[in-house]
Design a protein around this motif. Structure first.
Motif, PDB file in Angstrom:
ATOM      1  N   ASP A  48       0.812  -1.208   0.000  1.00  0.00           N
ATOM      2  CA  ASP A  48       0.000   0.000   0.000  1.00  0.00           C
ATOM      3  C   ASP A  48       0.853   1.268   0.000  1.00  0.00           C
ATOM      4  O   ASP A  48       0.450   2.289  -0.540  1.00  0.00           O
ATOM      5  CB  ASP A  48      -0.935   0.007   1.210  1.00  0.00           C
ATOM      6  CG  ASP A  48      -2.015  -1.055   1.119  1.00  0.00           C
ATOM      7  OD1 ASP A  48      -2.585  -1.387   2.167  1.00  0.00           O
ATOM      8  OD2 ASP A  48      -2.268  -1.541   0.008  1.00  0.00           O
ATOM      9  N   PHE A  49       2.013   1.216   0.622  1.00  0.00           N
ATOM     10  CA  PHE A  49       2.879   2.393   0.667  1.00  0.00           C
ATOM     11  C   PHE A  49       3.244   2.847  -0.744  1.00  0.00           C
ATOM     12  O   PHE A  49       3.420   4.040  -0.995  1.00  0.00           O
ATOM     13  CB  PHE A  49       4.158   2.100   1.460  1.00  0.00           C
ATOM     14  CG  PHE A  49       5.099   3.279   1.519  1.00  0.00           C
ATOM     15  CD1 PHE A  49       4.947   4.249   2.499  1.00  0.00           C
ATOM     16  CD2 PHE A  49       6.114   3.436   0.579  1.00  0.00           C
ATOM     17  CE1 PHE A  49       5.799   5.353   2.533  1.00  0.00           C
ATOM     18  CE2 PHE A  49       6.965   4.526   0.614  1.00  0.00           C
ATOM     19  CZ  PHE A  49       6.802   5.495   1.589  1.00  0.00           C
ATOM     20  N   TYR A  50       3.355   1.925  -1.668  1.00  0.00           N
ATOM     21  CA  TYR A  50       3.827   2.232  -3.016  1.00  0.00           C
ATOM     22  C   TYR A  50       2.725   2.704  -3.957  1.00  0.00           C
ATOM     23  O   TYR A  50       2.984   2.977  -5.124  1.00  0.00           O
ATOM     24  CB  TYR A  50       4.541   1.005  -3.591  1.00  0.00           C
ATOM     25  CG  TYR A  50       5.788   0.653  -2.800  1.00  0.00           C
ATOM     26  CD1 TYR A  50       7.030   1.183  -3.135  1.00  0.00           C
ATOM     27  CD2 TYR A  50       5.708  -0.177  -1.679  1.00  0.00           C
ATOM     28  CE1 TYR A  50       8.155   0.889  -2.390  1.00  0.00           C
ATOM     29  CE2 TYR A  50       6.832  -0.475  -0.922  1.00  0.00           C
ATOM     30  CZ  TYR A  50       8.053   0.068  -1.289  1.00  0.00           C
ATOM     31  OH  TYR A  50       9.176  -0.216  -0.543  1.00  0.00           O
ATOM     32  N   ILE A  64       5.996  12.989  -0.555  1.00  0.00           N
ATOM     33  CA  ILE A  64       4.565  12.707  -0.599  1.00  0.00           C
ATOM     34  C   ILE A  64       4.125  11.979   0.660  1.00  0.00           C
ATOM     35  O   ILE A  64       3.094  12.293   1.254  1.00  0.00           O
ATOM     36  CB  ILE A  64       4.227  11.878  -1.854  1.00  0.00           C
ATOM     37  CG1 ILE A  64       4.627  12.658  -3.124  1.00  0.00           C
ATOM     38  CG2 ILE A  64       2.748  11.505  -1.888  1.00  0.00           C
ATOM     39  CD1 ILE A  64       4.557  11.832  -4.405  1.00  0.00           C
ATOM     40  N   LYS A  65       4.907  10.998   1.085  1.00  0.00           N
ATOM     41  CA  LYS A  65       4.651  10.289   2.339  1.00  0.00           C
ATOM     42  C   LYS A  65       5.924   9.558   2.746  1.00  0.00           C
ATOM     43  O   LYS A  65       6.845   9.371   1.941  1.00  0.00           O
ATOM     44  CB  LYS A  65       3.480   9.313   2.211  1.00  0.00           C
ATOM     45  CG  LYS A  65       3.581   8.286   1.091  1.00  0.00           C
ATOM     46  CD  LYS A  65       2.317   7.430   1.059  1.00  0.00           C
ATOM     47  CE  LYS A  65       2.243   6.534  -0.160  1.00  0.00           C
ATOM     48  NZ  LYS A  65       1.041   5.678  -0.172  1.00  0.00           N
ATOM     49  N   VAL A  89      10.624   6.800   1.714  1.00  0.00           N
ATOM     50  CA  VAL A  89       9.868   7.972   1.279  1.00  0.00           C
ATOM     51  C   VAL A  89       9.318   7.769  -0.130  1.00  0.00           C
ATOM     52  O   VAL A  89       9.928   7.107  -0.960  1.00  0.00           O
ATOM     53  CB  VAL A  89      10.729   9.259   1.309  1.00  0.00           C
ATOM     54  CG1 VAL A  89      11.214   9.564   2.714  1.00  0.00           C
ATOM     55  CG2 VAL A  89      11.903   9.171   0.347  1.00  0.00           C
ATOM     56  N   MET A  90       8.144   8.332  -0.351  1.00  0.00           N
ATOM     57  CA  MET A  90       7.618   8.507  -1.698  1.00  0.00           C
ATOM     58  C   MET A  90       7.776   9.982  -2.023  1.00  0.00           C
ATOM     59  O   MET A  90       7.446  10.840  -1.196  1.00  0.00           O
ATOM     60  CB  MET A  90       6.148   8.087  -1.802  1.00  0.00           C
ATOM     61  CG  MET A  90       5.535   8.341  -3.188  1.00  0.00           C
ATOM     62  SD  MET A  90       3.797   7.788  -3.292  1.00  0.00           S
ATOM     63  CE  MET A  90       4.044   6.003  -3.412  1.00  0.00           C
ATOM     64  N   TYR A  91       8.321  10.280  -3.183  1.00  0.00           N
ATOM     65  CA  TYR A  91       8.590  11.676  -3.524  1.00  0.00           C
ATOM     66  C   TYR A  91       8.247  11.955  -4.984  1.00  0.00           C
ATOM     67  O   TYR A  91       8.042  11.031  -5.784  1.00  0.00           O
ATOM     68  CB  TYR A  91      10.049  12.023  -3.224  1.00  0.00           C
ATOM     69  CG  TYR A  91      11.073  11.250  -4.046  1.00  0.00           C
ATOM     70  CD1 TYR A  91      11.702  11.826  -5.152  1.00  0.00           C
ATOM     71  CD2 TYR A  91      11.436   9.946  -3.704  1.00  0.00           C
ATOM     72  CE1 TYR A  91      12.654  11.130  -5.886  1.00  0.00           C
ATOM     73  CE2 TYR A  91      12.390   9.245  -4.426  1.00  0.00           C
ATOM     74  CZ  TYR A  91      12.999   9.844  -5.527  1.00  0.00           C
ATOM     75  OH  TYR A  91      13.939   9.147  -6.254  1.00  0.00           O
ATOM     76  N   THR A 103       7.655   8.446  -7.120  1.00  0.00           N
ATOM     77  CA  THR A 103       8.614   7.358  -7.033  1.00  0.00           C
ATOM     78  C   THR A 103       9.081   7.226  -5.586  1.00  0.00           C
ATOM     79  O   THR A 103       8.700   8.035  -4.733  1.00  0.00           O
ATOM     80  CB  THR A 103       9.797   7.577  -7.990  1.00  0.00           C
ATOM     81  OG1 THR A 103      10.632   6.424  -8.012  1.00  0.00           O
ATOM     82  CG2 THR A 103      10.611   8.802  -7.600  1.00  0.00           C
ATOM     83  N   THR A 104       9.881   6.214  -5.304  1.00  0.00           N
ATOM     84  CA  THR A 104      10.240   5.931  -3.915  1.00  0.00           C
ATOM     85  C   THR A 104      11.746   5.729  -3.740  1.00  0.00           C
ATOM     86  O   THR A 104      12.488   5.542  -4.705  1.00  0.00           O
ATOM     87  CB  THR A 104       9.507   4.678  -3.404  1.00  0.00           C
ATOM     88  OG1 THR A 104       9.715   3.611  -4.335  1.00  0.00           O
ATOM     89  CG2 THR A 104       8.024   4.931  -3.252  1.00  0.00           C
ATOM     90  N   GLY A 105      12.156   5.745  -2.480  1.00  0.00           N
ATOM     91  CA  GLY A 105      13.545   5.516  -2.121  1.00  0.00           C
ATOM     92  C   GLY A 105      13.671   5.478  -0.610  1.00  0.00           C
ATOM     93  O   GLY A 105      12.668   5.574   0.117  1.00  0.00           O
ATOM     94  N   THR A 106      14.893   5.350  -0.130  1.00  0.00           N
ATOM     95  CA  THR A 106      15.141   5.273   1.308  1.00  0.00           C
ATOM     96  C   THR A 106      16.240   6.245   1.695  1.00  0.00           C
ATOM     97  O   THR A 106      17.325   6.223   1.101  1.00  0.00           O
ATOM     98  CB  THR A 106      15.564   3.852   1.718  1.00  0.00           C
ATOM     99  OG1 THR A 106      14.586   2.902   1.268  1.00  0.00           O
ATOM    100  CG2 THR A 106      15.719   3.743   3.229  1.00  0.00           C
ATOM    101  N   VAL A 107      15.955   7.098   2.685  1.00  0.00           N
ATOM    102  CA  VAL A 107      16.965   8.011   3.210  1.00  0.00           C
ATOM    103  C   VAL A 107      17.426   7.475   4.561  1.00  0.00           C
ATOM    104  O   VAL A 107      16.602   7.045   5.380  1.00  0.00           O
ATOM    105  CB  VAL A 107      16.432   9.453   3.332  1.00  0.00           C
ATOM    106  CG1 VAL A 107      15.218   9.552   4.232  1.00  0.00           C
ATOM    107  CG2 VAL A 107      17.531  10.384   3.829  1.00  0.00           C
ATOM    108  N   VAL A 108      18.735   7.454   4.768  1.00  0.00           N
ATOM    109  CA  VAL A 108      19.302   6.945   6.021  1.00  0.00           C
ATOM    110  C   VAL A 108      20.142   8.039   6.668  1.00  0.00           C
ATOM    111  O   VAL A 108      21.111   8.525   6.078  1.00  0.00           O
ATOM    112  CB  VAL A 108      20.171   5.693   5.788  1.00  0.00           C
ATOM    113  CG1 VAL A 108      20.582   5.098   7.130  1.00  0.00           C
ATOM    114  CG2 VAL A 108      19.426   4.661   4.951  1.00  0.00           C
ATOM    115  N   GLU A 109      19.728   8.426   7.873  1.00  0.00           N
ATOM    116  CA  GLU A 109      20.457   9.427   8.659  1.00  0.00           C
ATOM    117  C   GLU A 109      21.468   8.683   9.521  1.00  0.00           C
ATOM    118  O   GLU A 109      21.092   7.847  10.340  1.00  0.00           O
ATOM    119  CB  GLU A 109      19.478  10.220   9.526  1.00  0.00           C
ATOM    120  CG  GLU A 109      20.042  11.502  10.094  1.00  0.00           C
ATOM    121  CD  GLU A 109      20.218  12.589   9.047  1.00  0.00           C
ATOM    122  OE1 GLU A 109      20.938  13.564   9.329  1.00  0.00           O
ATOM    123  OE2 GLU A 109      19.624  12.480   7.949  1.00  0.00           O
TER     124      GLU A 109
END
Length: 432
Positions: A48-50, A64-65, A89-91, A103-109
């Motif tokens: 659902d996230f996608y 976006i979310k 994240v969806m951006y 589209t989506t991806g992953t940010v790592v702090e």
């Protein structure tokens, strides 16, 4: 043309610490076998996230979310976990025609502090060839770098961990792009120059927004193979598409800069099926390509392309290793010959060529002299093209001799040899 040879030296102590850390992660991952993600019907909630909302901001890089995403062996909810806190994240990005794309991806702090010059930098990592189906999205394999979908069946592998963990241990924020159509609706447009470059550049914007970092924080791009092409595309599109980004450098290893050369080289290798990824992506965006593909492929070719659109890298190796695309065409020609016979398709392939725009920051470019997937000559030509436009390009040749050609060994070995020099190059640019 002047070239830098060999591999950039780095401090032995730093490498030793990194090796120990990565070894600990890999060993623990092998012991904790239950961490392997097995896709079942219960995965629908994650799917659902996608699904993008019916309306979202058209501004490139808008988040976006988002939702928390565990990394390898992390305990959900535990604070200050090594090597960082990940957020999926969806951006907003752009299709090649300029329309907004979710589209989506992953940010790592990172947990580690940034001890270099200025604000904490961000590196956007473009994955190498990982597949075309939704289940292949890297953001779905951050908790463990492999997934098995028993319903298809399908095997996915996410091999962005080495550069990601290296950067995180040095206090660098990392964003791993999924690319357009990977996880999200629509076909993944594999090696589409504009869409992969846009996804990388907008991924940088989204990472800065999601982390609350200053808009002028230093940014870099990194990738190998397909990821090298995405990083190279982002590097040369940055000046016109994302002038707001403070780009400091790019590492682009073995980029497929000229598809007309790459398609023929891949044919008959262990990853022949990747040609299907490229054809499917071009077919989805160019009606003239779709028309030719429909006419020129035989029933076996049409079935192969349909199946490949639902495959990950492990799947195409198992299904199509060492096969040649002449078995897909009605005339018995390889697809490269079909492309040469149709100028309208050749024009589309030529549109994907990287090197006609100049990067606005230094680039570390690598090519393997005997790479059996990405021809060395077209990487060397990219260096020439960029330098002719005044770009600052460090071009390194990997001299690995031929080893079991057509098995992609000569593509993988240079990747391993160039990883640390590429990452050290970026760290150096952030501190310059």
């Amino acid at each position: 043309m002047t070239q830098d040879s060999g591999i950039i030296s780095t401090k032995a102590g730093r490498r030793s610490r990194l090796v120990r850390r990565l070894a600990a992660v890999v060993t623990s991952g092998l012991v904790v076998g239950s961490a392997l993600t097995v896709a079942t019907a219960t995965a629908s909630a994650a799917t659902d996230f996608y699904t993008p909302p019916s309306t979202f901001s058209a501004t490139p890089g808008s988040v976006i979310k988002s939702e928390a995403s565990p990394l390898l062996l992390q305990i959900p909810g535990a604070p200050n976990q090594w090597p960082g806190s990940a957020t999926k994240v969806m951006y907003t990005s752009r299709y090649q025609d300029g329309k907004p794309a979710a589209t989506t991806g992953t940010v790592v702090e990172p947990t580690a502090p940034w001890q270099g010059k200025g604000a904490r930098p961000t590196v956007v990592v473009g994955p190498g060839t990982i597949g075309q189906a939704d289940q292949c999205a890297p953001s779905k394999m951050m908790a463990f770098p492999m997934s098995v979908d028993l319903s298809k069946p399908s095997v996915g592998v996410n091999y962005t961990a080495p550069e990601m963990y290296y950067l995180l241990t040095h206090g660098v924020r990392v964003f791993v792009a999924d690319y357009i159509g990977m996880g999200t609706p629509g076909i993944h447009t594999y090696v589409n120059r504009r869409e992969t470059g846009y996804a990388m550049l907008d991924g940088a914007r989204a990472a800065l927004h999601a982390s609350g970092a200053p808009a002028d924080s230093p940014v870099g791009f990194a990738g190998y193979s397909q990821g090298g092409g995405a990083a190279a595309s982002a590097a040369e599109l940055a000046e016109t598409y994302a002038p707001d980004l403070n780009v400091k450098g790019t590492y682009a290893g073995a980029p497929p800069a000229d598809l007309s050369k790459v398609i023929d080289a891949i044919d008959g290798t262990t990853i022949s099926g990747a040609i299907g990824f490229a054809i499917n992506g071009l077919t989805a965006r160019y009606p003239e390509v779709a028309k030719v593909v429909q006419h020129e492929t035989n029933p076996a070719g049409k079935a192969a392309l349909r199946r490949i659109s639902q495959d990950c890298i492990g799947d195409i190796i198992l299904q199509y290793a060492f096969q040649r695309t002449n078995s897909w065409t009605r005339t018995g020609e390889p697809l490269s010959a079909v492309i040469n016979r149709h100028p309208e398709v050749g024009k589309v392939v030529d549109e994907q060529r990287i090197g006609r725009l100049a990067p606005n920051a230094p680039v570390f470019l690598e090519g393997g002299l005997n790479d059996d997937v990405i021809p060395y000559g077209q990487v060397e030509q990219l260096a020439r093209d960029w330098r002719a436009q005044g770009a600052d390009v460090r071009f390194v040749t990997n001299p690995t001799p031929p080893i079991m050609t057509k098995t992609i060994v000569n593509h993988v070995v240079p990747m391993l040899a160039t990883l640390l020099p590429g990452m050290e190059f970026l760290l150096g640019e952030f501190n310059s």
